[in-house]
Design a protein around this motif. Structure first.
Motif, PDB file in Angstrom:
ATOM      1  N   GLN A   2     109.629  52.012 -59.249  1.00 17.04           N
ATOM      2  CA  GLN A   2     109.865  51.984 -60.690  1.00 17.04           C
ATOM      3  C   GLN A   2     110.658  50.739 -61.044  1.00 17.04           C
ATOM      4  O   GLN A   2     111.546  50.328 -60.287  1.00 17.04           O
ATOM      5  CB  GLN A   2     110.621  53.230 -61.131  1.00 17.04           C
ATOM      6  CG  GLN A   2     109.829  54.516 -60.940  1.00 17.04           C
ATOM      7  CD  GLN A   2     110.588  55.734 -61.422  1.00 17.04           C
ATOM      8  OE1 GLN A   2     111.802  55.686 -61.584  1.00 17.04           O
ATOM      9  NE2 GLN A   2     109.882  56.822 -61.636  1.00 17.04           N
ATOM     10  N   SER A  24     113.573  50.260 -58.340  1.00 19.65           N
ATOM     11  CA  SER A  24     114.091  51.468 -57.700  1.00 19.65           C
ATOM     12  C   SER A  24     114.354  51.264 -56.213  1.00 19.65           C
ATOM     13  O   SER A  24     114.842  52.178 -55.550  1.00 19.65           O
ATOM     14  CB  SER A  24     113.112  52.622 -57.898  1.00 19.65           C
ATOM     15  OG  SER A  24     111.831  52.275 -57.401  1.00 19.65           O
ATOM     16  N   GLU A  25     114.009  50.064 -55.697  1.00 22.01           N
ATOM     17  CA  GLU A  25     114.347  49.739 -54.317  1.00 22.01           C
ATOM     18  C   GLU A  25     114.801  48.287 -54.252  1.00 22.01           C
ATOM     19  O   GLU A  25     114.768  47.586 -55.261  1.00 22.01           O
ATOM     20  CB  GLU A  25     113.170  49.987 -53.385  1.00 22.01           C
ATOM     21  CG  GLU A  25     111.865  49.316 -53.775  1.00 22.01           C
ATOM     22  CD  GLU A  25     110.724  49.757 -52.866  1.00 22.01           C
ATOM     23  OE1 GLU A  25     110.196  50.856 -53.079  1.00 22.01           O
ATOM     24  OE2 GLU A  25     110.398  48.989 -51.939  1.00 22.01           O
TER      25      GLU A  25
END
Length: 114
Positions: A2, A24-25
């Motif tokens: 995301q 998201s990472e």
């Protein structure tokens, strides 16, 4: 994956704005990250990219005015936009690529008034 984009808004011509993209990472998981934009009635276009090695690339229309950068501490990729022009008005999208996979965030609107 995301991607959360933020920082859009309404500014006057000549002013500055900074967009931020938070994945998201880890940003270092991606081969490249980029900002695209889509103006009303036009196709989406590439604005700027930064690859995992830190190499950057810009569209001719923003070269010298926009700066893409990675904030390692905050795990974000930012787009600093200076000397904004009315023609920079668009929805700006964050993009991340891992090999052949491409991920998109929701856009953030930038409006530049004359």
């Amino acid at each position: 994956v995301q991607l959360q984009a933020s920082g859009g808004g309404l500014v006057q011509a000549g002013e500055s704005l900074t967009l931020s993209c938070a994945p998201s990472e880890s940003i270092f998981n991606f081969n490249s990250m980029a900002w695209y934009r889509q103006a009303p009635g036009k196709q989406r276009e590439l604005v700027a990219t930064v690859n995992v090695g830190g190499r950057t690339n810009y569209a001719d229309s923003v070269e010298g005015r926009f700066t893409i950068s990675r904030n390692n501490a905050e795990n974000t990729v930012n787009l600093r936009m200076d000397s904004l022009k009315p023609e920079d008005t668009a929805v700006y999208y964050c993009n991340a690529r891992i090999l052949s996979r491409s991920y998109w965030g929701e856009g953030t609107l930038v409006t530049v008034s004359s």
